[in-house]
Every structure is written in structure tokens, then in C-alpha cells.
Design a protein around this motif. Sequence first.
Motif, mmCIF file in Angstrom:
data_model
loop_
_atom_site.group_PDB
_atom_site.id
_atom_site.type_symbol
_atom_site.label_atom_id
_atom_site.label_comp_id
_atom_site.label_asym_id
_atom_site.label_seq_id
_atom_site.Cartn_x
_atom_site.Cartn_y
_atom_site.Cartn_z
ATOM 1 N N HIS A 150 20.888 34.239 -24.687
ATOM 2 C CA HIS A 150 19.633 33.583 -25.086
ATOM 3 C C HIS A 150 19.307 32.400 -24.198
ATOM 4 N N ARG A 151 19.936 32.337 -23.012
ATOM 5 C CA ARG A 151 19.689 31.272 -22.041
ATOM 6 C C ARG A 151 20.053 29.893 -22.560
ATOM 7 N N GLU A 152 21.049 29.842 -23.426
ATOM 8 C CA GLU A 152 21.549 28.536 -23.842
ATOM 9 C C GLU A 152 22.807 28.239 -23.045
ATOM 10 N N ILE A 153 22.823 27.057 -22.455
ATOM 11 C CA ILE A 153 23.987 26.685 -21.660
ATOM 12 C C ILE A 153 25.067 26.177 -22.604
ATOM 13 N N CYS A 154 26.246 26.803 -22.544
ATOM 14 C CA CYS A 154 27.322 26.377 -23.436
ATOM 15 C C CYS A 154 28.206 25.325 -22.784
ATOM 16 N N SER A 155 28.337 25.391 -21.472
ATOM 17 C CA SER A 155 29.213 24.430 -20.820
ATOM 18 C C SER A 155 28.919 24.425 -19.332
ATOM 19 N N LYS A 160 20.703 17.736 -7.684
ATOM 20 C CA LYS A 160 20.122 18.251 -8.929
ATOM 21 C C LYS A 160 19.528 19.644 -8.727
ATOM 22 N N GLU A 161 18.887 19.859 -7.547
ATOM 23 C CA GLU A 161 18.229 21.148 -7.322
ATOM 24 C C GLU A 161 19.232 22.275 -7.274
ATOM 25 N N GLN A 162 20.438 21.968 -6.702
ATOM 26 C CA GLN A 162 21.447 23.014 -6.615
ATOM 27 C C GLN A 162 21.880 23.435 -8.004
ATOM 28 N N VAL A 163 22.064 22.432 -8.889
ATOM 29 C CA VAL A 163 22.529 22.756 -10.240
ATOM 30 C C VAL A 163 21.478 23.589 -10.969
ATOM 31 N N LEU A 164 20.205 23.218 -10.812
ATOM 32 C CA LEU A 164 19.168 23.970 -11.510
ATOM 33 C C LEU A 164 19.077 25.393 -10.971
ATOM 34 N N ARG A 165 19.231 25.538 -9.649
ATOM 35 C CA ARG A 165 19.165 26.886 -9.085
ATOM 36 C C ARG A 165 20.328 27.727 -9.600
ATOM 37 N N CYS A 166 21.507 27.110 -9.663
ATOM 38 C CA CYS A 166 22.669 27.843 -10.162
ATOM 39 C C CYS A 166 22.452 28.286 -11.595
ATOM 40 N N SER A 167 21.835 27.426 -12.403
ATOM 41 C CA SER A 167 21.651 27.820 -13.800
ATOM 42 C C SER A 167 20.700 29.005 -13.897
ATOM 43 N N LYS A 168 19.700 29.058 -12.989
ATOM 44 C CA LYS A 168 18.790 30.219 -13.032
ATOM 45 C C LYS A 168 19.525 31.498 -12.665
ATOM 46 N N ILE A 169 20.354 31.408 -11.611
ATOM 47 C CA ILE A 169 21.113 32.598 -11.211
ATOM 48 C C ILE A 169 22.049 33.016 -12.332
ATOM 49 N N ALA A 170 22.661 32.021 -12.974
ATOM 50 C CA ALA A 170 23.630 32.325 -14.032
ATOM 51 C C ALA A 170 22.960 33.079 -15.168
ATOM 52 N N SER A 171 21.721 32.695 -15.529
ATOM 53 C CA SER A 171 21.094 33.368 -16.666
ATOM 54 C C SER A 171 20.896 34.849 -16.375
ATOM 55 N N ALA A 230 28.798 13.460 -8.365
ATOM 56 C CA ALA A 230 30.220 13.652 -8.097
ATOM 57 C C ALA A 230 30.875 14.508 -9.156
ATOM 58 N N LEU A 231 30.402 14.398 -10.402
ATOM 59 C CA LEU A 231 30.960 15.231 -11.448
ATOM 60 C C LEU A 231 29.906 15.500 -12.495
ATOM 61 N N LEU A 232 29.884 16.735 -12.955
ATOM 62 C CA LEU A 232 28.908 17.126 -13.970
ATOM 63 C C LEU A 232 29.664 17.892 -15.036
ATOM 64 N N GLN A 233 29.559 17.446 -16.277
ATOM 65 C CA GLN A 233 30.302 18.099 -17.340
ATOM 66 C C GLN A 233 29.446 18.152 -18.577
ATOM 67 N N MET A 234 29.327 19.315 -19.166
ATOM 68 C CA MET A 234 28.513 19.431 -20.360
ATOM 69 C C MET A 234 29.193 20.302 -21.376
ATOM 70 N N ASP A 235 29.137 19.868 -22.639
ATOM 71 C CA ASP A 235 29.690 20.663 -23.730
ATOM 72 C C ASP A 235 28.584 20.977 -24.690
ATOM 73 N N ALA A 236 28.789 21.966 -25.471
ATOM 74 C CA ALA A 236 27.889 22.334 -26.569
ATOM 75 C C ALA A 236 26.551 22.835 -26.049
ATOM 76 N N GLN A 237 25.764 23.353 -26.961
ATOM 77 C CA GLN A 237 24.655 24.194 -26.513
ATOM 78 C C GLN A 237 23.411 23.436 -26.167
ATOM 79 N N LEU A 238 22.793 23.887 -25.099
ATOM 80 C CA LEU A 238 21.554 23.298 -24.653
ATOM 81 C C LEU A 238 20.761 24.421 -24.012
ATOM 82 N N HIS A 239 19.487 24.517 -24.347
ATOM 83 C CA HIS A 239 18.711 25.589 -23.729
ATOM 84 C C HIS A 239 18.455 25.264 -22.264
ATOM 85 N N GLN A 240 18.419 26.301 -21.442
ATOM 86 C CA GLN A 240 18.318 26.103 -20.006
ATOM 87 C C GLN A 240 17.091 25.296 -19.615
#
Lengths: 483, 243
Positions: free
Chosen positions: A309-314, A325-336, B195-205
Motif C-alpha cells: 500500500h506504499r507505506e514505508i515501514c522502515s 534528499k533526491e536520491q532517497v526519494l527516487r529510491c523510495s519510488k523504485i522500491a514501491s 550522513a544517516l537516515l533512519q525511520m521506524d513505523a509506518q509512513l505513507h510514501q
Amino acid sequence: MCQWWWMLNFYVCIVDSPFLWVYGVICIQLCVCDGLLHFYVCMVDALCLCVYGGCSISMCVCWMLHLYVFIVDCSISVCLWWMLYFYLFMVDHSIYVCFLCLQRLDGRQTYDYRKIKITFGTDYGCCFVDLGKTRVMAQVSCELVTPKESRPNEGIMFFNLELSPMASPAFELGRSSELLVKLNRQLERCLRNSRCIDTESLCVVSGEKVWQIRVDVHMLNHDGNLMDATSIAAIAALSHFKRPDVGIQGDVVTVYSAQERDPIALSIYHMPICVSFSFFQQGTYLLVDPCEREERVMDGLLMIAMNKHREICSIQSSGGIMLLKEQVLRCSKIASVKVSEITDLIAKALENDKKARKEGRKCGFAESMPQERITALKNLETTVEMTDLTKQASDIVEGVETPAEMALSPVVPAPGVGQVGAGLQNAWGLEDEEDEEEEVDGDEPEVTIVAEKRGNKKKGERPVVIISDSEEEEVVILNPESS
Amino acid sequence: MAGLELLSDQGYRLDGRKATELRKVQARMGVFAQADGSAYIEQGNTKALAVVYGPHEMRGSRNRTLHDRAVINCQYSMATFSTAERKRRPHGDRKSTEMSLHLKQTFEAAVMTQLYPRSQIDIYVKVLQADGGNYSVCVNAATLAIIDAGIPMRDYVCACTVGFVDETPLADLCFAEESGSSLALALLPRGGQIALLQMDAQLHQDHLEALMDAAMTACKGVSKVLDEVVRRHLQEVSVLTGE
């Protein structure tokens, strides 16, 4: 017509790369100034780049076309464009060509996963996952225990990972290994914190007895990307698992065995799957699902756990990389995208297994390995770059020196003893190293003699060389007589 | 818990802050004489102490020496009295090992380790009172301690924990707010590098971008505060030594 061309250019530039931005700007300028001939040339250019992937063939085609137009039309703008192309290609060759035709060791594209195969064992809750050659096994079991004081009506989930030396010679039997801690914690955060399992349904008697679900994951073969395989195996095993039914009469709690009452499946809200991204060269290149060799040379790793459901768990970044920041957002799109594919795969595997059990067919790990079939020992196909293979091979063959003539007649120093190959030129290629060693260890006056010998490169008669300055023993090297 | 609103209708949080406000930061550098660098930081009710030894010769396992740069060795620990319930925390349990690894990774990216080949830099961080954002406060404390020790870094490493409630990102979470989704981000403010990115629990993309923006803004705010602390400390020290 120029408008839609301009739009297409900008779309390609913004989506794909800043290099094409330059190209796009020049396209517009030419189309506006010079008319239809250049427009057609631009179109062919773009076609070459997009369709043929920007290899040197298409670059040459582009140059030829521009050169032709320049000669025909003698326009300065085309000449400038040709020079810019040339500059981009020569100076930034590695990045420009590589990003278009980036190929991995096993022929995958940058965002491709290896082949995933999920099989279930005979017991409920046993799952094997093959991610390419990485193989992982997960087993789920349950037990009645007392709950934690802070949460008296919730069940407990316990995760345990094992990295045995069976998986890779790099793993030792010692308990505290950094990789093990990292994988353990990531699996816990991915599955426990995301609350993918309804723990309240695991409560039997509040405050006294709850089910403890234990997931044991064993690495069987390490060929990279253990985290992804582990998360797939764990969630597939949890979806496959069925716990025994429980009956409560007053104070008495009865646990029914599988024969008495059907076991009950766990209630799973969603399936979190980890996707790993590896970064190379300070974030210039990004690869999904690194194999073991790619893992050894990568700078760092970004793991994103998501569900369908496109919810990021971790999200977890590791290694000493700096991200943008752009790299992380792009990765999240690929991941979905990847996660939805993998979730479908798991659902299909569960369906197949359920059908097989219902029909009474034999199912289990042993059954999943094809035995009496022609394809039992089949290896997966790999694409190999073969374009200039013959040229490379002929270069190598020409560069090698011809080996000396080998006469295989034995030398007989004493009756009953023979030496084959004595006194011939050493074809193992170690001759230079032996000479260097002698040079280092020998005394000063010996060095000059040996140096002269190296100049000859012929294995003639050599005087005896003393290499040790010990007074007790004399070390003497005997040289074989030339036959 | 009934009636506990993390974000009220007027936009106030449990402790009266607005959504983008950070907690009050009080910090001191050079608290210990024995260590090469030390710092103590209080962010709201979270208190952490950081101590740096180094760069010095490799101790312990010599085979871990790197020929071209220094090895950074981090240890994270929480005092037994730091949380609401007194809990004995053995050294080497999974959570503190994981936090130590994350700290090590963060500082390996920021400290210029190429200047000290074959040496070791030790960073020890202890949480004295945990009220949310433990990792971020530890990173801030360790940054100050490294600056106090005089070890060159590429930039300040500032960290902040942000959460997401009712479509609004909340900066600098306290313990009660951490139960929902929380994202910890360690940033080098000048270049905007994470340098570090860490996330727990649910968040919509779709909310990820807004959350990361809020985290980066909060980190830049923290960096200003830390910068002020460092300059004030240097002024005091130079006055005392009569320069």
C-alpha cells in the motif's frame, strides 16, 4: 512540429539526465534557425541514443550525420554542435556512455532483481527463498509463555538470525558480529515495529498466557543482499504458518494438536518487504539488489522496507555514504514498484502451496528440487558482452610470447632414476621472480653477477650463489645442467 | 491513552511547542579534564554526555588498523536511571550495539580521518536522561565533543528526530510523541548531505518528502545553536588564557 520535439526533449532531459539538456537546447536553436534538414538529423540522433542505448555506434552515426550536414550546408551552428558532442563524448566519456549502457557483472540492468524462487517445506511455517544464488531458510514456531508486564494482552514476536560459516567463509561462529546485529535489528524493526501481525489475537489468557511467535532465519548461501532475502523469507513463513487451536474452559487451557482441530493461521495486516540499494563512487551510481561482489566494493547501502500500500515501514542508511534528499526519494519510488512485484510473487507461491496441499500432492523442500528431469542441472542464462571479443582475444594472443620448444626426452643421471624436462627453459613464468630474490638476498659482489645474468635471459651455466650470510651453514644453489 | 492529543487544534503540542519548534538546547564543552574532548548537552529533558579520546595509537586489535585513515570506535550506552523504569542494560546488547554502529557510521562520514592514518578515535556517549530523540541528542553531543578535542571535521553533524501527526511534521520529538512514526536524520548542514537516515513505523510514501524537508530545516536550526555554543566556549577559554 518543432514544439512537440522540444517537449519530448525536455521530458527526456528532466527525467533522465542533465547531459541531454545541453543537447535539447541546441536542438531547439538549430530547428528554429535552420529548418527541416537539421530537424531530421536531430530526430535520428535522439532515436540512436534512446533506442540503441548510446553506445559508440550511435555516437559515430550522429557525428557522421552532423559532419555531412556541415559539409552540405556549411553552417557554423552545426559545426559547433559537432564539437560540443565530441567534447562531451571524449571528456565525460566514462559517465556519458556508462550511464546509458551501464551493465552489471551478471548482465542485469541497474534496477533489476535476480530471479526469486519461494518454496515451502512440509511443516507449516517453513520457507526457503532463493534470490539468485542467495539462499535463506525461515522457520516459524510458537510457544505459550507469560507476557511482558507492560503489555499483558499482546503476544510476543521473537526474531533470531543465524549466520553460519556454511553460508560464506567470511562468517565465523562468534556470536557478536556487526553484520549479524545489523540484520537482526533491521528485521526486528521491519516486522515488529511496523505491526504487520495482529499481536492481540495471540493472547490466550490476559496477563498469564500468550503465544510467543519465534522466527528463526538461517542463511544457507551468501551471494549478496541477505537482508532482502531474509525479509521475504520471514514474511512468507509467517503467512504460511498455522498455530494450534486453543480452548479455554474456566481456568483450564487446552491446546489442541493438529489432528484434533485444524490449526489457525496468523492474522497479517500487511507484508513489509525490504529493498536494498547500493551506492558506488560517492553516490554517482545506484544498484538494486547487489550481488556479493558488488557488495564488497560498494560505498554504502540504503534499505527501504515498504508494503504493497506504499507505506514505508522502515528506512535505514548504512555505510559511510552521504545521501541527498533526491536520491532517497527516487529510491523510495523504485522500491514501491519492486515491492508490489515481490508481494504478488509471495501471494502466488502461497496460493500454489495451498492448492498442492488440498489436492494431496507431496509438498516440501525435497519436492521442490527437480530430480528426474532433463532440466534438473540447468543453469540460468547470463547475457555476455561479445561485440569485440574476437578482437580482444586476438590482441591477447599476439601479445603473448611464444613458449620455448619443449623436448620431452628424460635425462638419466643415475641408473633407475630419470628426470623429465630437466635443463629446459622454465615455462611456468617464475624465472624473473627467482632472479629478483637472488638479487635481494645475495651479497654485494654477487649482485653484479646476477644482474648481468638477468640481462642475458638465457639459462646458461651459472656460478654457485651464496644467499645466506650465516656462518654456520653454507647454502648453495645447484643449477641444473643444460642438456 | 484517551485525551492525550499530540497536536491540539490550535497547533500546540503536549509541552506547548508549535509543530516546527525545537526544544531548548543547553550545552557545555570541556566538562572533563582527562579526556581530549568532552561535551554535555541538554535538549529539553533529554540529557547526554559525550567524551572523545584521540587520535591515538590503535589499542586492542592491531589487525584492524587502516593504513590510510583513522578508525572510529563508538560506544553508546544508557544509564540505568535514564528511563522511567530503572532497567539494567548490559553492555553489548543488540540495541546499544546498533546505536553504536550508527554513530560510528555517521562520524566516519564527517570526520576527516585521512589526516590520521593508523590511529584510532574513541567516542563514548552516555544518555543520562532519555526523553525522546536519544540518537539525535547523542550525535549533537558527540559533535561538540569532537570539536572540543580539536579533530577536524567536514562540517557540524546535526541530528534531529521528526515525526508525523495529522498531516503535520513535528520537529524534535519527545518520548510520548515518539510512539508514532519517527524519522532520525543526521545532516551536514552546509552541503545538505545526509550522513544517516533512519525511520521506524509506518509512513505513507507521499509524506516522505515533507517529513525529510522538516527534518533538514530542524537540523539546520540545531546547527546554528551548536555553532553559537562553540563560539561562546572559545571566547570564554580565550579570555581565561589571556589571549
